[in-house]
Design a protein around this motif. Structure first.
Motif, PDB file in Angstrom:
ATOM      1  N   SER A  94      44.231  -0.658  55.892  1.00  0.00           N
ATOM      2  CA  SER A  94      43.496   0.398  57.233  1.00  0.00           C
ATOM      3  C   SER A  94      43.515   1.787  56.008  1.00  0.00           C
ATOM      4  O   SER A  94      44.026   2.084  54.975  1.00  0.00           O
ATOM      5  N   GLN A  95      42.280   2.221  56.619  1.00  0.00           N
ATOM      6  CA  GLN A  95      42.096   3.931  55.910  1.00  0.00           C
ATOM      7  C   GLN A  95      43.441   4.400  55.250  1.00  0.00           C
ATOM      8  O   GLN A  95      44.041   5.397  54.607  1.00  0.00           O
ATOM      9  N   GLY A  96      43.800   4.618  56.516  1.00  0.00           N
ATOM     10  CA  GLY A  96      45.526   5.756  57.074  1.00  0.00           C
ATOM     11  C   GLY A  96      46.062   5.341  55.395  1.00  0.00           C
ATOM     12  O   GLY A  96      47.176   5.939  55.198  1.00  0.00           O
ATOM     13  N   ILE A  97      46.575   3.975  55.750  1.00  0.00           N
ATOM     14  CA  ILE A  97      47.452   3.288  55.230  1.00  0.00           C
ATOM     15  C   ILE A  97      47.135   3.668  53.420  1.00  0.00           C
ATOM     16  O   ILE A  97      47.992   4.032  52.469  1.00  0.00           O
ATOM     17  N   ILE A  98      45.400   3.442  53.089  1.00  0.00           N
ATOM     18  CA  ILE A  98      45.699   4.036  52.001  1.00  0.00           C
ATOM     19  C   ILE A  98      45.303   4.647  51.661  1.00  0.00           C
ATOM     20  O   ILE A  98      45.328   5.319  50.151  1.00  0.00           O
ATOM     21  N   ASP A  99      45.051   5.897  52.649  1.00  0.00           N
ATOM     22  CA  ASP A  99      45.456   7.406  52.301  1.00  0.00           C
ATOM     23  C   ASP A  99      47.125   7.503  51.926  1.00  0.00           C
ATOM     24  O   ASP A  99      46.465   8.524  51.013  1.00  0.00           O
ATOM     25  N   LEU A 100      47.683   7.493  52.547  1.00  0.00           N
ATOM     26  CA  LEU A 100      49.109   7.566  52.698  1.00  0.00           C
ATOM     27  C   LEU A 100      49.706   7.239  51.102  1.00  0.00           C
ATOM     28  O   LEU A 100      49.903   8.150  50.730  1.00  0.00           O
TER      29      LEU A 100
END
Length: 112
Positions: free
Chosen positions: A77-83
């Motif tokens: 997900s974008q959240g995982i990528i951003d983290l």
């Protein structure tokens, strides 16, 4: 093994910003159980997993793992990528399953 070679061998897609394709990894760790990953830390490791959540990135952060490969064509997900991007952890994905991914990397020189 250089990151560029890992990407080539696994025909991997890179999801995070990656500036250093010459970064090297000496060991591979493969598991869908984060407790197993925590039990056997090794410097300069690449984590291969089918587990897809934020805890994978947090576990990598705790063990100073700089690269994660998601197997079986799973997309973060974008959240995982951003983290991961914020922590300087490279995320990749491959269509291969965990067994084949490990076998390919071992065959081309990545140690267990």
């Amino acid at each position: 093994m250089k990151l560029s070679r890992i990407i080539e061998v696994l025909d991997a897609e890179v999801y995070t910003h990656c500036k250093d394709l010459d970064m090297t990894f000496q060991h591979g760790k493969a598991s869908d159980l984060l407790s197993d990953v925590l039990r056997f830390p090794a410097e300069n490791s690449l984590l291969l997993t089918g587990l897809m959540n934020l805890q994978v990135v947090r576990t990598a952060e705790m063990l100073d793992i700089k690269g994660i490969v998601f197997v079986r064509d799973k997309k973060p997900s974008q959240g995982i990528i951003d983290l991961a991007d914020g922590l300087g952890i490279i995320l990749m994905g491959t269509r291969y399953n965990l067994y084949k991914s490990c076998g390919l990397l071992y065959h081309y020189g990545l140690m267990d």
